[in-house]
Design an enzyme around this catalytic site. Structure first.
Site, PDB file in Angstrom:
ATOM      1  N   LYS A   1      -1.752  -6.861  -1.357  1.00 36.94           N
ATOM      2  CA  LYS A   1      -1.069  -8.572  -1.366  1.00 36.94           C
ATOM      3  C   LYS A   1       0.559  -8.558  -2.549  1.00 36.94           C
ATOM      4  O   LYS A   1       0.502  -7.585  -2.475  1.00 36.94           O
ATOM      5  CB  LYS A   1      -2.254  -8.403  -2.626  1.00 36.94           C
TER       6      LYS A   1
ATOM      7  N   ARG B   1     -11.150  -2.944  -1.475  1.00 37.63           N
ATOM      8  CA  ARG B   1     -11.319  -3.465   0.068  1.00 37.63           C
ATOM      9  C   ARG B   1     -10.058  -3.397   0.274  1.00 37.63           C
ATOM     10  O   ARG B   1      -8.830  -4.040  -0.211  1.00 37.63           O
ATOM     11  CB  ARG B   1     -11.696  -4.779  -0.159  1.00 37.63           C
TER      12      ARG B   1
END
Length: 279
Positions: free
Chosen positions: A214, A248
């Site tokens: 991210k 995740r």
């Protein structure tokens, strides 16, 4: 927690959710796995590298993403979920915040609903989760980054999600929480929340951390999305140390090895402390 046919012993280790994006425009791997053959190869690869469950997503939720219709999302995720469940035993999660997509995915064999809006976008998601009696992951999200008391406000927002779950009588043992790294937060707020993950864990539910590749990693390391593996591993180890039950990730092998090392250290430490107490 039972997800599909598998029992997860949440007190003993941190499990890996492997990411499968069947989208043309995902921020990190858009278009790579639209073809079902390549997608299945990726699923099998992730399983061989240590994935404990697979998260299938049909709509990119990157900043500035273009929302697609429910019909298009269903057309993307349902065949893939059905194919995975026909060939493999691994539990499958569907990454959606739309109730029609969720229901179609569950009919196709999905085992867990992963809702980036934690029931606050489409409350019928909660009704469907209760009716099918499946686990759900409720993620923190906001349309803005304005907070009075950031970390405590995140916890308060998640309690609103939990209130919806309670309204529909979703079993507590079927609930996961996700702090929502990268959603409704500034760069600095993402870093702060990563340092305060225990606040989310203290709400009393298992926590899934999704920080893989991210922007908080890219901005910190000044690296493009294709070079954020080491930064992701750092968040994975941090999550395990803070008490997260799942991570995740895109790059399963490296994160699985990092978790194996982290858990060996923690296990030895627990044993040492137990032995010291018994002296």
């Amino acid at each position: 927690m039972k997800i599909g046919k598998r029992e997860f012993d949440l007190g003993q280790k941190t499990y890996i959710m492997g990411i499968l994006n069947v989208t043309p425009d995902s921020f990190s791997d858009g278009g790579r796995f639209e073809d079902s053959g390549r997608a299945m190869e990726q699923v099998e690869k992730m399983i061989s590298e240590g994935a404990d469950l697979i998260d299938v997503g049909g709509e990119s939720t990157r900043p500035g993403h273009q929302q697609i219709s429910e019909e298009e999302e269903i057309a993307r995720v349902v065949p893939m979920i059905r194919l995975i469940k026909e060939r493999l035993e691994i539990p499958v999660s569907v990454d959606t915040y739309k109730s029609r997509v969720a229901e179609a995915a569950l009919e196709a064999g999905a085992d867990l609903l992963n809702d980036i809006w934690g029931f606050l976008y489409d409350e019928r998601m909660a009704e469907i989760a209760a009716r099918y009696d499946v686990p759900v992951c409720l993620m923190h999200n906001r349309n803005n980054t304005e907070y009075d008391d950031f970390v405590n406000d995140v916890a308060a927002d998640l309690k609103k999600c939990l209130a919806v779950a309670k309204k529909y009588n979703i079993k507590p043992e079927n609930i996961l929480l996700d702090p929502g790294i990268g959603f409704g937060k500034t760069y600095e707020q993402n870093l702060i929340l990563l340092d305060h993950l225990e606040t989310v864990c203290e709400l009393g539910y298992p926590v899934l951390l999704g920080a893989s590749r991210k922007s908080v990693i890219g901005l910190t390391l000044e690296l493009p999305v294709t070079e954020r593996e080491e930064g992701t591993i750092a968040t994975t180890v941090l999550g395990a140390m803070k008490g997260c039950s799942f991570v995740r990730v895109h790059d399963v092998r490296a994160n699985a090895r990092a978790l194996q090392m982290t858990e060996a250290v923690r296990r030895a430490g627990r044993q040492y402390r137990t032995e010291r107490r018994n002296l």
